[in-house]
Design a protein around this motif. Sequence first.
Motif, mmCIF file in Angstrom:
data_model
loop_
_atom_site.group_PDB
_atom_site.id
_atom_site.type_symbol
_atom_site.label_atom_id
_atom_site.label_comp_id
_atom_site.label_asym_id
_atom_site.label_seq_id
_atom_site.Cartn_x
_atom_site.Cartn_y
_atom_site.Cartn_z
ATOM 1 N N ASP A 201 4.301 9.082 -2.604
ATOM 2 C CA ASP A 201 3.255 8.687 -3.565
ATOM 3 C C ASP A 201 3.691 7.514 -4.434
ATOM 4 O O ASP A 201 2.917 6.609 -4.725
ATOM 5 C CB ASP A 201 2.901 9.862 -4.485
ATOM 6 N N LYS A 202 4.975 7.562 -4.866
ATOM 7 C CA LYS A 202 5.516 6.479 -5.715
ATOM 8 C C LYS A 202 5.501 5.158 -4.937
ATOM 9 O O LYS A 202 5.088 4.120 -5.461
ATOM 10 C CB LYS A 202 6.952 6.833 -6.141
ATOM 11 N N GLU B 32 2.412 3.245 -4.706
ATOM 12 C CA GLU B 32 1.962 2.549 -5.921
ATOM 13 C C GLU B 32 2.658 1.206 -6.121
ATOM 14 O O GLU B 32 2.244 0.404 -6.959
ATOM 15 C CB GLU B 32 2.214 3.442 -7.152
ATOM 16 N N ARG C 156 0.901 -1.649 -1.985
ATOM 17 C CA ARG C 156 -0.554 -1.601 -2.197
ATOM 18 C C ARG C 156 -1.249 -2.731 -1.443
ATOM 19 O O ARG C 156 -2.342 -2.565 -0.919
ATOM 20 C CB ARG C 156 -0.878 -1.680 -3.699
#
Length: 460
Positions: free
Chosen positions: A9-10, A13, A18
Amino acid sequence: MLRNIPKVDKVLEWPEVRSFLEEYPRPVVISAVRDTLDLVRAELLRGEAAPESLEKKTVAGRIRSALARTNTPGLRRVINGTGVILHTNLGRAPLSESLRDTMLDAAFGYSTLEFDLETGARGSRAVHVEKLLCSLTGAEAAVVVNNNAAAVLLALSALARGKEVIVSRGELVEIGGSFRIPEVMEQSGAILREVGATNRTHPRDYRSAVNTETALLLKVHTSNFAVVGFTSDVSTAVLVTIGRESSVPVMVDAGSGSLVNLSAHGLPGETTVQEYLAAGADLVTFSGDKLLGGPQAGILVGKRSCLESMKKHPLLRALRVDKVTLATLEGTLHLYRDERQALLRIPSLRMLTVTGDELASRTKSAVRRMRRALPTTVTLKTLPGFSQVGGGTFPLLEIPTSLISISVAGLSPQQLEQKLRTGPLPIIGRISHGIFLLDLRTVTDKDIPEIISAIVSIAS
Ligand SMILES: *Cc1c(COP(=O)(O)O)cnc(C)c1O
């Protein structure tokens, strides 16, 4: 360091990562992130990770490469520098360039696949190639299926289900990829009746095995092996005589199935499909993509009485070929109407019959071109060697050829082989006696600039 591996998840970001979402679907990016982190973890555990392996820039770069790889198809073009002409792992026979339009038209448009232009009514997909096959081989009828394994399965199912098929013990072949005569026989519901010994089978062996349950006498080409020494087998003609005595048909699984007599080109004499039929065989099966040099297909030719039951057999529907195969098979067979055209235009036949002199001069000029373009850290030499036919054809034959040995300063032959194999356009060669080699028999002139640019990028 393991504890410092970021969470998926990190990573998603991070601005770099992205930005990948603009180019690739989200699930694809997530799976690339996960795979990359798994790789990093595995490297850390093996103690193989570089100190910067957890840096954002390094991880993001690896994710980018993983994503780029997802755009490369798994099945793609390679350059075959092995000299093995019918290389099973590299797709066997390459089609004739003259069939490019034929193939594209069949694939990308509508066609007369099952449409009779004369009557405007439904036609049969088989007619296009059947006529050609009959006129080329002298057969009365023909059927085409997916491959020769399917042809054998169909023939045995249609002609011998629940009955006995007599085969010599010297011909119980395993082709590889789990095609074994006894096992195909079992699948078809036919009962195998082995006769003779591994090295010798006599007419009397067949004669004494024939009984009221016999449906077929089967002769199988011992494609990929040879029994040498004290041997004897029964010719098709004699088998036909034995069959006629008891009204039992004779089938030949010819394997590669050549339509041209290659002995005129310095190759071992192979019985052609025409010769098997002329000897009286009721049915002959062979592959489309071995010596014939066409698409993957299985071809059955022979007596109308034998093929009639196959044309109506439910298995035929399951084993039938698609329109692209039919179009390229028809195109390939068309070339055989003029044997010189076939030898010139069908790549596998051309590679097989190219003269030693022509090959030597092509190799020389390729080396000249390569020397001009390559840095001095690359050393090239030409040397004599041998090519193989492959595809389970002519197993003992070694055809003299010209090889190019390539070495690059600072790289072992294994490293060079690996880099060429895993490049953007894979180039497959071989290492022999510690030297990396390319055999130009299976390389076209068009491939040379691509080989040069691959070596240039490896050497720099
Ligand atoms: C190659 C071969 C087969 C199988 O043919 P495919 O077209 O690969 O299915 C069957 N029998 C013989 C004798 C062969 O040489």
